[in-house]
Design an enzyme around this catalytic site. Sequence first.
Site, PDB file in Angstrom:
ATOM      1  N   LEU A 373     -13.321 -12.421  10.934  1.00  0.00           N
ATOM      2  CA  LEU A 373     -12.349 -11.456  10.422  1.00  0.00           C
ATOM      3  C   LEU A 373     -12.870 -10.030  10.482  1.00  0.00           C
ATOM      4  O   LEU A 373     -12.091  -9.085  10.438  1.00  0.00           O
ATOM      5  CB  LEU A 373     -11.981 -11.781   8.961  1.00  0.00           C
ATOM      6  N   VAL A 499      -1.576  -6.419   6.872  1.00  0.00           N
ATOM      7  CA  VAL A 499      -2.235  -7.424   7.708  1.00  0.00           C
ATOM      8  C   VAL A 499      -3.732  -7.507   7.440  1.00  0.00           C
ATOM      9  O   VAL A 499      -4.314  -6.625   6.828  1.00  0.00           O
ATOM     10  CB  VAL A 499      -1.978  -7.130   9.202  1.00  0.00           C
ATOM     11  N   GLU A 500      -4.329  -8.593   7.939  1.00  0.00           N
ATOM     12  CA  GLU A 500      -5.775  -8.852   7.797  1.00  0.00           C
ATOM     13  C   GLU A 500      -6.214  -8.855   6.333  1.00  0.00           C
ATOM     14  O   GLU A 500      -7.278  -8.351   5.982  1.00  0.00           O
ATOM     15  CB  GLU A 500      -6.597  -7.812   8.584  1.00  0.00           C
ATOM     16  N   GLY A 501      -5.372  -9.403   5.477  1.00  0.00           N
ATOM     17  CA  GLY A 501      -5.649  -9.419   4.041  1.00  0.00           C
ATOM     18  C   GLY A 501      -4.951  -8.269   3.374  1.00  0.00           C
ATOM     19  O   GLY A 501      -5.409  -7.125   3.453  1.00  0.00           O
TER      20      GLY A 501
END
Length: 809
Positions: A373, A499-501
Amino acid sequence: MMWTGLFISIILVSAYLRLPLLQWSTLLAAGLVAFTVFSDASTAQLSLAWIIYAAIIIPLNVKSIRRNLFSRSIYSVMKKIMPTISQTEQEALDAGDVWWEAELFSGKPDFNFLQALPKPELTEEEQAFIDGPVEEFCKMLDDWQITHVDYDLTPEAWQFAKDNGFFSLIIPKQYGGLDYSAYCHSQVVMKIGSRSGSAGVTVMVPNSLGPGKLLMTYGTEEQKDYYLPRLAKGIEIPCFGLTGPDAGSDAGAMPDTGVVCYGSYEGEDDVLGVRLNFAKRYITLAPVATILGIAFKLYDPEQLLSDDEDRGITLALIKRETEGVEIGKRHFPANHAFMNGPIRGKDVFIPMESIIGGIDYVGKGWAMLMECLGDGRAISLPALGTAAGKMGCKYTGAYSRIRQQFHMPIGYFEGVEESLTVIAGQAYAMDAARSLVAVALDSGAVPSVISAIVKQQVMERMRSVVNHAMDIHGGHGICMGPLNHLGRAYQLTPVGITVEGANILTRTMIIFGQGAMRSHPYLLKEVKAVHDKDQKRGLKDFDEAFFSHMGFIISNVVRSFWFGISYARFVNTPGDSDTRRYYQQLVKMSSAFALLADICIGVLGGTLKRREKLSGRLADALSNMYVMSAALKHYENQGSKREDLVLLKWVCQDSLYNIQTALKGISKNLPLPFIGSLCNFIIFPLTKPYQRPSDSTGHSVARKILSPGATLDRLSAGVFHSDEKDNATGRISHALNLVLQTEELQRKLRGAYKQGRIHSRDRAAYTEARDKNIITENEYKALLEADEAVQNAIKVDEFSNSGWQVATP
């Protein structure tokens, strides 16, 4: 009284210096020897002093006694009350590396670590790629055409990106990739993103979380040899499906399943594989993807692989044309045209060779995702956010200089100046934050906590910058069309936030939740000891960690109070006369943060992860310490330019104020008010030492972006630039150049007006001044040309009544 002071001083100094228990016990013994020899105390008093010393010091220093007297009972209680760590939590904790955040957690950061980090730089090859193909690619992009007419990049742009390796920035050269550094990756995405957010996202996704990164890190040799060259050449377009309708932030709750079984694949029967059923959405590049990465929960009811039936989250690659795969219709995320949509699968059979990493990586998918990630969080999204900050500096600053109201540039009004200050200051902070984490990645580290910090902080600061820019541009920013360079950035902001958390999750659960366990010098050791099935070993490890932890807390109490009353002026830190005080305040806040973090953990225990307002404030403090560290390093990397000092000053003062606000908020909201008040007194004994940057500082910061200069060049370095007067941003640069060239003429006209020699202050003044020989014919033409350029720069698009075709004014 003198001797009492001596003993207290020994204890306090030992705590401040964090001396090991045996060393300060020895110092205390030396003090007692001096007391015995030189004091006039009675024999009874001396005996009592030594008895007290022995009763305390011997049990603390003799570990077998200490374990039996203290640690065993505490260990037993902790084993009963400490919650277990789930598999997904454990995998998240195990992923990545501990980096600079550990120093910030320590309460005593070692700045030698920071000072030793290299300056982020591009190689000649990387610079040539950015100056050549990336520059050419940017010139091919028309964001309005992409987002409002075609809803896609042009076929020529797609092909250019494939042919020039834009989707292979991270793929090793042996597989046909470019194998560029993380810093270059960031620079590429930033430049493209400054031209078109949709294009930036299109390029960044294959180079961050996706099949390419996963294959490079975990793929079998066969998988690498087949897929990586095809990805590098653009033969395959990848996407990765993690999020679904029922599993967003809680990705571990995904209902997507795979069952180990035998089936038919590509004409061959009795193939050992997995039968999948899944539904994913919000998947970038899905509509055009040829290879799908899928996360799912794998089950082995017939125990074909092992005795375990529930094998856990697993990752696999699926060809688009595989039977049962459905590529859904497109999503339209915030009026941006990067390809995004759902993917579904019903009874999709794939062989075991399709599992990323093969059978050895069955059930390790969550750990693999957590490890990978970092690129999306640390590189791609911060690059897009920083692009918005740099564009704000360059073009909102320029617009504020050429746009006049009440016969004065709007940038000279204090209300507008206040917004310009935030744009410039936050742009500096964002650039520093994303540059420093790129150095970590290029050194081989995978700083998972820092990656989360950078993603969350840069996206939030992007939101602030774009909002302030919209306030300044007003109607010029909200009227969409080919001439609007800001509107799409405004719409892109919530995409980056989400996005991405999602930022709320990242701030309240990930940054401190992961950071405390991974970066605290003793907490993870204590947790591991408590959960150790070997109780004898667990007790021994717990005893070591627990008493070290207690010493750590005592030290931070002493250090925090001393720093509070001394303003940390006596701390030895790096930096020159301009920056040393900020390093000192960083040490002070690190100590205070470490203390409050331990107090929160001690008071709330396992329930702290559900007290998200408190953990969010702890995350704010840690994040702002990182940003401040990054800004100091960034300033030094750029040569400690004196003209940039005001930007550093603004970022540091803003960070310190934010940290203070967070720490005071924690103290105020602890469930035990007395402890909160005591902590507040220890940390801030002289009330609030930090204030927001002054108006004077803000004025100096804003002026840095109102006209060209070396500081603005550094602030805006790396984004796409054009001077073409028909370009959305180029027209603003063109107008600014002409306005600055005629600045002296405008000053002459203002003087003539004040003297009564001319009677107009609008465009008619040009003709009047020329006719009265106040200016020459050439000067008159120069003023008209500048005025025409300004009118062109501030105009907005007009559309026909019958449709969204741009109307010719």
